[in-house]
Motif scaffolding. Structure first.
Motif, PDB file in Angstrom:
ATOM      1  N   ASP A  27      -7.544  -2.279  10.541  1.00 56.86           N
ATOM      2  CA  ASP A  27      -7.419  -1.157   9.620  1.00 56.86           C
ATOM      3  C   ASP A  27      -8.574  -0.178   9.732  1.00 56.86           C
TER       4      ASP A  27
ATOM      5  N   ASP B   2      -7.851   1.516   3.409  1.00 53.21           N
ATOM      6  CA  ASP B   2      -6.848   0.873   2.556  1.00 53.21           C
ATOM      7  C   ASP B   2      -6.131   1.843   1.620  1.00 53.21           C
ATOM      8  N   SER B   3      -6.276   3.165   1.836  1.00 53.61           N
ATOM      9  CA  SER B   3      -5.597   4.129   0.969  1.00 53.61           C
ATOM     10  C   SER B   3      -5.076   5.309   1.791  1.00 53.61           C
TER      11      SER B   3
END
Length: 231
Positions: free
Chosen positions: A29, A140-141
């Motif tokens: 990620d 994560d967004s």
């Protein structure tokens, strides 16, 4: 045949680029890329119009394509992006483009000469955009602020002019007096899904050979609308 070939090459290239993006899903990620597919809708305006030239009805535009995101810093909040796209720009206005004995002439249409119900110029482009990007994204967004400053070079591969008037209907394609290459600057900025988009063309829509009563039609374009990014 020319249009079909260009569109086929565009989608084959887009498919190949999309496969490269798919590989990124296997990466951690922390190595994410953002905003690699785009779609926009715009309202198109003509700038530096000759006296008497007016736009009527809605002059819409659409564009879509792929931009390869290339982060420049460790946090991946600053990046460059370059890509390939397609755009359609439509202009509803009162500039008459008339062919007389294989010579194209230009005139302002009004109630004194020709009453018309439709007078539309449609332009199809292959676009090459390059962007400098800032965003406050995290791994994560997918909801973040963005500011994208870009330059775009566009190649006009097909154009169509339609006039429906009291004196009959006229249709022309691939006008010689339109510039094949257009370039300009743009800004796309916003939060999450909704982004404001503005483009300003830096060169004229028509070549200097297009004249009204001996004066060159030195119009350029400005487009305003919404930009949507995916992935």
């Amino acid at each position: 045949m020319r249009i079909k070939l260009i569109i086929s090459v565009f989608f084959i290239t887009l498919s190949s680029l999309a496969q490269d993006v798919a590989k990124d899903f296997d990466a951690p990620d922390s190595l994410y890329r953002e905003d690699q597919f785009y779609f926009n809708i715009t309202y198109n305006t003509l700038q530096k119009r000759p006296d008497g030239l007016k736009q009527n009805k809605l002059s819409p535009g659409i564009a879509f394509g792929f931009l390869r995101d290339m982060p420049l810093n460790k946090k991946r909040t600053v990046s460059l992006a370059a890509g390939l796209g397609y755009s359609l720009a439509i202009y509803n206005q009162n500039l008459g483009i008339i062919d007389v004995n294989n010579v194209t002439t230009y005139q302002i249409l009004n109630e004194d000469n020709i009453a018309f119900s439709k007078n539309k110029l449609s332009l199809h482009y292959v676009d090459l955009p390059i962007e400098f990007r800032w965003r406050n994204s995290t791994p994560d967004s997918h909801k973040f602020w963005r500011v994208h400053l870009g330059v775009k070079v566009s190649y006009l591969f097909h154009d169509q002019y339609k006039l429906e008037s009291s004196q009959g209907n006229v249709g022309q394609t691939n006008l010689d007096d339109l510039n094949d290459i257009h370039y300009g600057v743009y800004l796309a900025t916003g939060w999450n899904t909704w982004n404001i988009y503005a483009y300003y063309g830096l060169n004229p829509l028509f070549k200097s050979s297009a004249k009204i009563e001996g004066q060159s039609i030195d119009m350029n374009t400005a487009n305003f609308g919404l930009m949507f990014y995916i992935l």
